[in-house]
Design a protein around this motif. Structure first.
Motif, PDB file in Angstrom:
ATOM      1  N   GLU A  40       0.834  -1.193   0.000  1.00  0.00           N
ATOM      2  CA  GLU A  40       0.000   0.000   0.000  1.00  0.00           C
ATOM      3  C   GLU A  40       0.875   1.252   0.000  1.00  0.00           C
ATOM      4  N   THR A  41       1.171   1.733  -1.174  1.00  0.00           N
ATOM      5  CA  THR A  41       1.950   2.968  -1.288  1.00  0.00           C
ATOM      6  C   THR A  41       1.585   3.598  -2.615  1.00  0.00           C
ATOM      7  N   ASP A  42       2.102   4.800  -2.874  1.00  0.00           N
ATOM      8  CA  ASP A  42       1.841   5.384  -4.191  1.00  0.00           C
ATOM      9  C   ASP A  42       3.000   6.276  -4.621  1.00  0.00           C
ATOM     10  N   ASP A  48       7.402  12.518  -2.794  1.00  0.00           N
ATOM     11  CA  ASP A  48       7.355  13.631  -1.833  1.00  0.00           C
ATOM     12  C   ASP A  48       8.202  13.346  -0.588  1.00  0.00           C
ATOM     13  N   ARG A  49       8.138  12.120  -0.059  1.00  0.00           N
ATOM     14  CA  ARG A  49       8.819  11.826   1.210  1.00  0.00           C
ATOM     15  C   ARG A  49      10.291  11.468   1.062  1.00  0.00           C
ATOM     16  N   VAL A  50      10.649  10.799  -0.057  1.00  0.00           N
ATOM     17  CA  VAL A  50      12.057  10.381  -0.195  1.00  0.00           C
ATOM     18  C   VAL A  50      12.711  10.810  -1.498  1.00  0.00           C
ATOM     19  N   ASP A 163       7.513  -4.571   3.652  1.00  0.00           N
ATOM     20  CA  ASP A 163       7.668  -3.492   4.641  1.00  0.00           C
ATOM     21  C   ASP A 163       7.735  -2.165   3.894  1.00  0.00           C
ATOM     22  N   ARG A 164       6.632  -1.441   3.873  1.00  0.00           N
ATOM     23  CA  ARG A 164       6.563  -0.291   2.970  1.00  0.00           C
ATOM     24  C   ARG A 164       7.454   0.877   3.387  1.00  0.00           C
ATOM     25  N   ALA A 165       7.904   0.902   4.641  1.00  0.00           N
ATOM     26  CA  ALA A 165       8.799   1.988   5.051  1.00  0.00           C
ATOM     27  C   ALA A 165      10.204   1.778   4.479  1.00  0.00           C
ATOM     28  N   HIS A 211      15.533  -2.966   9.997  1.00  0.00           N
ATOM     29  CA  HIS A 211      14.467  -2.224  10.675  1.00  0.00           C
ATOM     30  C   HIS A 211      15.016  -0.837  10.955  1.00  0.00           C
ATOM     31  N   GLN A 212      14.237   0.192  10.740  1.00  0.00           N
ATOM     32  CA  GLN A 212      14.727   1.518  11.132  1.00  0.00           C
ATOM     33  C   GLN A 212      13.606   2.375  11.690  1.00  0.00           C
ATOM     34  N   GLU A 213      14.002   3.239  12.623  1.00  0.00           N
ATOM     35  CA  GLU A 213      13.064   4.231  13.137  1.00  0.00           C
ATOM     36  C   GLU A 213      13.254   5.464  12.265  1.00  0.00           C
ATOM     37  N   GLY A 214      12.464   5.511  11.210  1.00  0.00           N
ATOM     38  CA  GLY A 214      12.676   6.481  10.140  1.00  0.00           C
ATOM     39  C   GLY A 214      12.779   7.924  10.614  1.00  0.00           C
ATOM     40  N   GLN A 215      11.871   8.309  11.505  1.00  0.00           N
ATOM     41  CA  GLN A 215      11.877   9.723  11.897  1.00  0.00           C
ATOM     42  C   GLN A 215      13.089  10.070  12.767  1.00  0.00           C
ATOM     43  N   ALA A 216      13.511   9.122  13.619  1.00  0.00           N
ATOM     44  CA  ALA A 216      14.699   9.381  14.450  1.00  0.00           C
ATOM     45  C   ALA A 216      15.941   9.517  13.567  1.00  0.00           C
ATOM     46  N   ALA A 251      20.439   8.940   0.963  1.00  0.00           N
ATOM     47  CA  ALA A 251      19.516   8.236   1.866  1.00  0.00           C
ATOM     48  C   ALA A 251      18.088   8.619   1.571  1.00  0.00           C
ATOM     49  N   ASN A 252      17.885   9.901   1.356  1.00  0.00           N
ATOM     50  CA  ASN A 252      16.554  10.466   1.210  1.00  0.00           C
ATOM     51  C   ASN A 252      16.797  11.867   0.632  1.00  0.00           C
ATOM     52  N   LEU A 253      16.101  12.230  -0.427  1.00  0.00           N
ATOM     53  CA  LEU A 253      16.392  13.519  -1.085  1.00  0.00           C
ATOM     54  C   LEU A 253      16.166  14.693  -0.136  1.00  0.00           C
TER      55      LEU A 253
HETATM   56  C1  LIG Z   1      11.236   6.185   6.118  1.00  0.00           C
HETATM   57  C2  LIG Z   1      10.568   7.526   5.889  1.00  0.00           C
HETATM   58  C3  LIG Z   1      10.457   7.803   4.396  1.00  0.00           C
HETATM   59  C4  LIG Z   1       9.158   7.432   6.434  1.00  0.00           C
HETATM   60  O1  LIG Z   1       8.556   8.695   6.328  1.00  0.00           O
HETATM   61  P1  LIG Z   1       7.789   9.274   7.608  1.00  0.00           P
HETATM   62  O2  LIG Z   1       7.185  10.526   7.195  1.00  0.00           O
HETATM   63  O3  LIG Z   1       8.751   9.279   8.744  1.00  0.00           O
HETATM   64  O4  LIG Z   1       6.697   8.159   7.768  1.00  0.00           O
HETATM   65  P2  LIG Z   1       6.062   7.545   9.062  1.00  0.00           P
HETATM   66  O5  LIG Z   1       6.669   6.203   9.299  1.00  0.00           O
HETATM   67  O6  LIG Z   1       6.001   8.512  10.189  1.00  0.00           O
HETATM   68  O7  LIG Z   1       4.619   7.377   8.522  1.00  0.00           O
HETATM   69  C5  LIG Z   1       3.791   8.489   8.148  1.00  0.00           C
HETATM   70  C6  LIG Z   1       2.564   7.957   7.470  1.00  0.00           C
HETATM   71  O8  LIG Z   1       2.924   7.469   6.159  1.00  0.00           O
HETATM   72  C7  LIG Z   1       2.559   6.106   6.051  1.00  0.00           C
HETATM   73  N1  LIG Z   1       3.538   5.427   5.222  1.00  0.00           N
HETATM   74  C8  LIG Z   1       4.731   4.885   5.587  1.00  0.00           C
HETATM   75  N2  LIG Z   1       5.336   4.371   4.521  1.00  0.00           N
HETATM   76  C9  LIG Z   1       4.542   4.611   3.477  1.00  0.00           C
HETATM   77  C10 LIG Z   1       4.623   4.323   2.099  1.00  0.00           C
HETATM   78  N3  LIG Z   1       5.675   3.679   1.554  1.00  0.00           N
HETATM   79  N4  LIG Z   1       3.626   4.718   1.290  1.00  0.00           N
HETATM   80  C11 LIG Z   1       2.555   5.376   1.775  1.00  0.00           C
HETATM   81  N5  LIG Z   1       2.412   5.666   3.072  1.00  0.00           N
HETATM   82  C12 LIG Z   1       3.389   5.283   3.907  1.00  0.00           C
HETATM   83  C13 LIG Z   1       2.544   5.587   7.472  1.00  0.00           C
HETATM   84  O9  LIG Z   1       1.751   4.449   7.608  1.00  0.00           O
HETATM   85  C14 LIG Z   1       1.974   6.756   8.216  1.00  0.00           C
HETATM   86  O10 LIG Z   1       0.577   6.806   8.028  1.00  0.00           O
HETATM   87  P3  LIG Z   1      -0.404   7.334   9.203  1.00  0.00           P
HETATM   88  O11 LIG Z   1       0.044   8.755   9.471  1.00  0.00           O
HETATM   89  O12 LIG Z   1      -1.741   7.213   8.608  1.00  0.00           O
HETATM   90  O13 LIG Z   1      -0.135   6.421  10.358  1.00  0.00           O
HETATM   91  C15 LIG Z   1      11.311   8.682   6.589  1.00  0.00           C
HETATM   92  O14 LIG Z   1      11.165   8.580   7.978  1.00  0.00           O
HETATM   93  C16 LIG Z   1      12.736   8.703   6.228  1.00  0.00           C
HETATM   94  O15 LIG Z   1      13.108   8.840   5.077  1.00  0.00           O
HETATM   95  N6  LIG Z   1      13.629   8.614   7.234  1.00  0.00           N
HETATM   96  C17 LIG Z   1      15.028   8.574   7.004  1.00  0.00           C
HETATM   97  C18 LIG Z   1      15.367   7.185   6.618  1.00  0.00           C
HETATM   98  C19 LIG Z   1      16.681   7.077   5.973  1.00  0.00           C
HETATM   99  O16 LIG Z   1      17.107   7.946   5.271  1.00  0.00           O
HETATM  100  N7  LIG Z   1      17.331   5.961   6.218  1.00  0.00           N
HETATM  101  C20 LIG Z   1      18.539   5.664   5.637  1.00  0.00           C
HETATM  102  C21 LIG Z   1      19.648   6.096   6.498  1.00  0.00           C
HETATM  103  S1  LIG Z   1      21.059   5.445   5.823  1.00  0.00           S
END
Ligand SMILES: CC(C)(COP(=O)(O)OP(=O)(O)OC[C@H]1O[C@@H](n2cnc3c(N)ncnc32)[C@H](O)[C@@H]1OP(=O)(O)O)[C@@H](O)C(=O)NCCC(=O)NCCS
Length: 327
Positions: A40-42, A48-50, A163-165, A211-216, A251-253
């Motif tokens: 489930e992603t789009d 926008d996020r990465v 794992d969609r994250a 596994h990663q805590e994306g926001q941290a 890692a992320n734009l």
């Molecule tokens: C992983 C990352 C993209 C996630 O973005 P985020 O904004 O932190 O996302 P969250 O996990 O807080 O989730 C926010 C919402 O998006 C949703 N979501 C997560 N992944 C999604 C995906 N692939 N598609 C659509 N929605 C998604 C979540 O379920 C959540 O929904 P909710 O608000 O309804 O609960 C972001 O945290 C990130 O890029 N972090 C840095 C990671 C990184 O660079 N790692 C490499 C280091 S080497």
């Protein structure tokens, strides 16, 4: 008679430089729409996020070692140096399927480099900058002559495909540089460090999937990394305005853009070109910086003589960066 307490130590040339660059990516392109069919992603959410538009996934039988051989060979061809002249091979990576054997010895053998010093180096996404720093210092110490550094990763083996994250971010590939002695300084001192207290923010908990805590991780990278990049410049005797090309780990734009913004606030130029290779390569961990360098050279964005600032960061947490002259 020789004094038994006197021992000789090496001393090498005072300067080093990158003399060749190469990379390899698997053929299979995976778009955001492809991923939205299995989770489930789009497309818009991922852009926008990465910032990723598409990435490359290796086939099942295409291994980290295979990709490293191709990238390393390409760097040697680019340099015009014969494999017989290379005496050390370092393969930064964090996704070899098992601890032994390492990648470096077999990669070297397949490239045709006979009996080199060969070792892997794991500093996750900071691995390439660690490897480049080690290579440069090995030569300056007289321990090595020419060093091939190949960042290579098959991250798709370490990501839960549902794992969609994580599955949207990570990808496969390899990038390499050949480092050798130089008449003039071409690689600045490495600045490196770690934050082991944050170890749990990126890990393979079950020895299977990342596994990663994306926001941290996002917060750490957008607050702690720009000062490290500035320190690397200072160690090299450069100012932010000297940087022509900035290559942060892809890692992320949004993280890349945040680092660039912070450097510009400290005097980096508006026309400093900032790597955005993640758009079409995804996050390839220790391969991302040399991959971006190779692509930017090939498209004319990074030119011979340009000052490049590289900064890697990731699991550990670990970080490393240095300035160097584009070959
Ligand atoms: C992983 C990352 C993209 C996630 O973005 P985020 O904004 O932190 O996302 P969250 O996990 O807080 O989730 C926010 C919402 O998006 C949703 N979501 C997560 N992944 C999604 C995906 N692939 N598609 C659509 N929605 C998604 C979540 O379920 C959540 O929904 P909710 O608000 O309804 O609960 C972001 O945290 C990130 O890029 N972090 C840095 C990671 C990184 O660079 N790692 C490499 C280091 S080497």
């Amino acid at each position: 008679m020789t004094d038994r307490r006197t021992l000789r130590q090496n001393q090498g040339p005072s300067a080093t430089r990158i003399i060749g660059v190469g990379s390899f990516q698997p053929e299979r392109i995976v778009t955001n729409d492809d991923l939205s069919k299995i989770m489930e992603t789009d497309d818009q959410w991922i852009r926008d996020r990465v910032g990723i538009v598409e990435r490359r996934f290796a086939d099942k039988d295409e291994l980290l070692v295979d990709m490293a051989v191709k990238a390393g060979t390409a760097a040697l061809i680019d340099s015009g140096v014969d494999p017989s002249e290379v005496d050390t091979v370092i393969v930064p990576n964090c996704t070899m399927p098992s601890g032994i054997p390492n990648a470096a010895a077999q990669v070297a053998d397949r490239i045709g480099i006979k009996a080199p010093g060969a070792f892997d180096l794991n500093a996750a996404c900071a691995g390439f900058c660690y490897g480049l720093g080690v290579a440069s210092d090995l030569i300056r110490a007289g321990s090595a002559g020419k060093v091939l550094v190949i960042g290579a990763e098959k991250l798709t083996d370490s990501v839960d495909p549902t794992d969609r994250a994580n599955a949207i971010i990570f990808a496969d590939g390899a990038g390499a540089v050949l480092v050798g002695p130089s008449d003039t300084p071409g690689i600045g001192p490495v600045t490196w460090g770690s934050a082991g207290d944050l170890v749990d923010t990126i890990s393979m908990r079950d020895h299977r999937y990342i596994h990663q805590e994306g926001q941290a991780v996002f917060r750490w990278a957008t607050t702690q990394i720009a000062p490290i990049a500035l320190k690397a410049l200072e160690l090299a005797g450069l100012e932010p305005s000297d940087v022509d090309v900035l290559i942060p780990h892809q890692a992320n734009l949004r993280i890349v853009e945040s680092i660039a913004k912070k450097l510009r606030a400290k005097g980096a130029r508006e026309d400093m070109d900032v790597a955005d290779d993640i758009r079409y390569s995804g996050n390839t961990s220790s391969a991302s910086i040399p991959l971006a360098l190779d692509h930017m050279r090939k498209t004319g964005r990074a030119k011979t003589g340009d000052v490049v600032l590289a900064i890697g960061f990731g699991a550990g947490l670990s970080y490393a960066g240095q300035a160097f002259i584009c070959p």
